[in-house]
Design a protein around this motif. Structure first.
Motif, PDB file in Angstrom:
ATOM      1  N   CYS A 187      46.355  44.174  44.799  1.00 12.97           N
ATOM      2  CA  CYS A 187      46.965  43.108  43.996  1.00 12.97           C
ATOM      3  C   CYS A 187      47.402  41.907  44.827  1.00 12.97           C
ATOM      4  O   CYS A 187      47.637  40.826  44.292  1.00 12.97           O
ATOM      5  CB  CYS A 187      48.130  43.651  43.187  1.00 12.97           C
ATOM      6  N   ASN A 188      47.561  42.086  46.132  1.00 10.61           N
ATOM      7  CA  ASN A 188      47.752  40.977  47.059  1.00 10.61           C
ATOM      8  C   ASN A 188      47.326  41.441  48.443  1.00 10.61           C
ATOM      9  O   ASN A 188      46.912  42.584  48.611  1.00 10.61           O
ATOM     10  CB  ASN A 188      49.194  40.429  47.031  1.00 10.61           C
ATOM     11  N   VAL A 193      47.678  49.042  44.657  1.00 11.25           N
ATOM     12  CA  VAL A 193      48.471  49.763  43.665  1.00 11.25           C
ATOM     13  C   VAL A 193      47.583  50.735  42.881  1.00 11.25           C
ATOM     14  O   VAL A 193      46.399  50.486  42.663  1.00 11.25           O
ATOM     15  CB  VAL A 193      49.181  48.778  42.707  1.00 11.25           C
ATOM     16  N   ASN A 194      48.182  51.861  42.483  1.00  9.61           N
ATOM     17  CA  ASN A 194      47.497  52.861  41.665  1.00  9.61           C
ATOM     18  C   ASN A 194      47.853  52.608  40.198  1.00  9.61           C
ATOM     19  O   ASN A 194      49.017  52.675  39.812  1.00  9.61           O
ATOM     20  CB  ASN A 194      47.938  54.262  42.087  1.00  9.61           C
ATOM     21  N   PHE A 195      46.857  52.328  39.357  1.00 10.45           N
ATOM     22  CA  PHE A 195      47.103  52.045  37.945  1.00 10.45           C
ATOM     23  C   PHE A 195      47.872  53.172  37.256  1.00 10.45           C
ATOM     24  O   PHE A 195      48.617  52.933  36.310  1.00 10.45           O
ATOM     25  CB  PHE A 195      45.778  51.815  37.206  1.00 10.45           C
ATOM     26  N   THR A 215      54.341  42.482  43.698  1.00 10.76           N
ATOM     27  CA  THR A 215      53.900  41.258  43.031  1.00 10.76           C
ATOM     28  C   THR A 215      52.405  41.032  43.220  1.00 10.76           C
ATOM     29  O   THR A 215      51.880  41.182  44.326  1.00 10.76           O
ATOM     30  CB  THR A 215      54.669  40.040  43.586  1.00 10.76           C
ATOM     31  N   ALA A 216      51.753  40.675  42.125  1.00 14.45           N
ATOM     32  CA  ALA A 216      50.345  40.291  42.205  1.00 14.45           C
ATOM     33  C   ALA A 216      50.251  38.834  42.632  1.00 14.45           C
ATOM     34  O   ALA A 216      50.982  37.983  42.116  1.00 14.45           O
ATOM     35  CB  ALA A 216      49.674  40.485  40.848  1.00 14.45           C
ATOM     36  N   SER A 217      49.392  38.566  43.597  1.00  9.14           N
ATOM     37  CA  SER A 217      49.248  37.187  44.069  1.00  9.14           C
ATOM     38  C   SER A 217      48.607  36.329  42.982  1.00  9.14           C
ATOM     39  O   SER A 217      47.924  36.832  42.080  1.00  9.14           O
ATOM     40  CB  SER A 217      48.398  37.144  45.333  1.00  9.14           C
ATOM     41  N   ARG A 218      48.831  35.028  43.062  1.00  9.00           N
ATOM     42  CA  ARG A 218      48.296  34.111  42.057  1.00  9.00           C
ATOM     43  C   ARG A 218      46.773  34.194  41.996  1.00  9.00           C
ATOM     44  O   ARG A 218      46.178  34.170  40.912  1.00  9.00           O
ATOM     45  CB  ARG A 218      48.725  32.684  42.383  1.00  9.00           C
ATOM     46  N   SER A 219      46.140  34.315  43.160  1.00 10.92           N
ATOM     47  CA  SER A 219      44.674  34.319  43.200  1.00 10.92           C
ATOM     48  C   SER A 219      44.071  35.607  42.642  1.00 10.92           C
ATOM     49  O   SER A 219      42.920  35.622  42.214  1.00 10.92           O
ATOM     50  CB  SER A 219      44.185  34.111  44.634  1.00 10.92           C
ATOM     51  N   ARG A 220      44.857  36.712  42.625  1.00  8.64           N
ATOM     52  CA  ARG A 220      44.314  37.998  42.175  1.00  8.64           C
ATOM     53  C   ARG A 220      44.888  38.449  40.835  1.00  8.64           C
ATOM     54  O   ARG A 220      44.496  39.492  40.311  1.00  8.64           O
ATOM     55  CB  ARG A 220      44.575  39.079  43.229  1.00  8.64           C
ATOM     56  N   LYS A 222      44.700  37.363  37.634  1.00  7.01           N
ATOM     57  CA  LYS A 222      43.820  37.470  36.471  1.00  7.01           C
ATOM     58  C   LYS A 222      42.922  38.695  36.573  1.00  7.01           C
ATOM     59  O   LYS A 222      42.763  39.454  35.607  1.00  7.01           O
ATOM     60  CB  LYS A 222      42.964  36.219  36.313  1.00  7.01           C
ATOM     61  N   GLN A 223      42.341  38.901  37.744  1.00  4.31           N
ATOM     62  CA  GLN A 223      41.469  40.053  37.917  1.00  4.31           C
ATOM     63  C   GLN A 223      42.259  41.356  37.780  1.00  4.31           C
ATOM     64  O   GLN A 223      41.785  42.330  37.194  1.00  4.31           O
ATOM     65  CB  GLN A 223      40.773  40.014  39.281  1.00  4.31           C
ATOM     66  N   PHE A 224      43.489  41.336  38.319  1.00  2.00           N
ATOM     67  CA  PHE A 224      44.347  42.514  38.206  1.00  2.00           C
ATOM     68  C   PHE A 224      44.634  42.832  36.738  1.00  2.00           C
ATOM     69  O   PHE A 224      44.510  43.987  36.300  1.00  2.00           O
ATOM     70  CB  PHE A 224      45.657  42.286  38.960  1.00  2.00           C
ATOM     71  N   ILE A 225      45.037  41.828  35.958  1.00  3.30           N
ATOM     72  CA  ILE A 225      45.351  42.029  34.549  1.00  3.30           C
ATOM     73  C   ILE A 225      44.120  42.517  33.784  1.00  3.30           C
ATOM     74  O   ILE A 225      44.204  43.429  32.945  1.00  3.30           O
ATOM     75  CB  ILE A 225      45.884  40.722  33.914  1.00  3.30           C
ATOM     76  N   ASP A 226      42.970  41.935  34.076  1.00  2.00           N
ATOM     77  CA  ASP A 226      41.728  42.352  33.407  1.00  2.00           C
ATOM     78  C   ASP A 226      41.405  43.816  33.707  1.00  2.00           C
ATOM     79  O   ASP A 226      41.032  44.591  32.822  1.00  2.00           O
ATOM     80  CB  ASP A 226      40.559  41.464  33.842  1.00  2.00           C
TER      81      ASP A 226
END
Length: 236
Positions: A187-188, A193-195, A215-220, A222-226
């Protein structure tokens, strides 16, 4: 076979949940060994030697579910605890004992199926897949399902699990390749992280079941949420 325990002081609900578990195993070709307990003290006094999943009522007369869960967790770190409650606020207490999930009463078969399927997938991964971790001359075998998250710290990687933390001499990018991408995500730059162990996501903050927040980085993000939405089977 999965060993399932139901502990609830409402006889009618206990019998209904057991019937649904029997229906689930027939529909999904799995095998359950189901044991029922009518109060928390009975469970504590006659703790089964094998327990994969525990459906536990939070509010019981003789001994509340949180205290029962604390005793169970001290003896069985791997059991997946699913709290049963009529009030959603009570379920938040469950994360103190690393509860896997909770169900709000009255429970529907549809909701039970969703939580149970997610739980069984996590148990299967925990039982069948491992990561070998080396720290100088010491080797550890860590179940993938037990890994909560991985972080970089002082040029090393620390693997945080439900049973403790392990320092690895491997680099983050190498661990990222070893961990299956179906349920692990970087995520950064400093965290994987383990879902399975995510409780909720608020904006960019990821709340884990062990009370850690990363915290998920700004660049990652969207991909993390998807990826998380795909994993949970829900739109986000």
């Amino acid at each position: 076979m999965f060993h399932v325990v139901v502990c609830d002081d409402e006889k009618i609900f206990r019998e209904e949940l057991t019937a649904w578990l029997q229906r689930y195993q027939e529909e999904h070709q799995v095998s359950f060994c189901i044991k029922e307990f009518h109060e928390g003290k009975e469970l504590v006094d006659h703790m089964p030697s094998q327990m994969d999943i525990l459906f536990l009522d939070i509010k019981m007369k003789t001994m509340d579910g949180i205290k029962v869960a604390e005793t169970v967790r001290a003896l069985n770190e791997g059991v997946s605890i699913i709290f049963l409650t009529a009030v959603a606020e009570y379920a938040l207490e469950g994360y103190k004992v690393n509860a896997f999930d909770y169900l709000i009463k009255p429970v529907s078969y549809k909701k039970l199926t969703k939580v149970l399927t997610k739980t069984l997938k996590m148990i299967d991964r925990r039982k069948t897949r491992f990561l070998t971790v080396r720290n100088h001359d010491i080797w550890y075998r860590v179940a993938l399902g037990d890994i909560v998250f991985v972080e970089t710290l002082n040029r090393h990687c620390v693997i945080h699990t439900v049973c403790g933390s392990y320092v690895s001499t491997k680099k983050m990018r190498d661990l990222e390749k070893e961990l299956p991408e179906d349920n692990f995500f970087r995520c950064n730059s400093g965290y994987i992280v383990n879902f399975d162990h995510i409780e909720k996501v608020v904006r960019s903050d990821i709340y884990l079941r062990n009370n850690e927040i990363i915290t998920a980085s700004r660049s990652r993000k969207k991909q993390f949420i998807d990826r998380l939405a795909e994993y949970w089977g829900e739109e986000m």
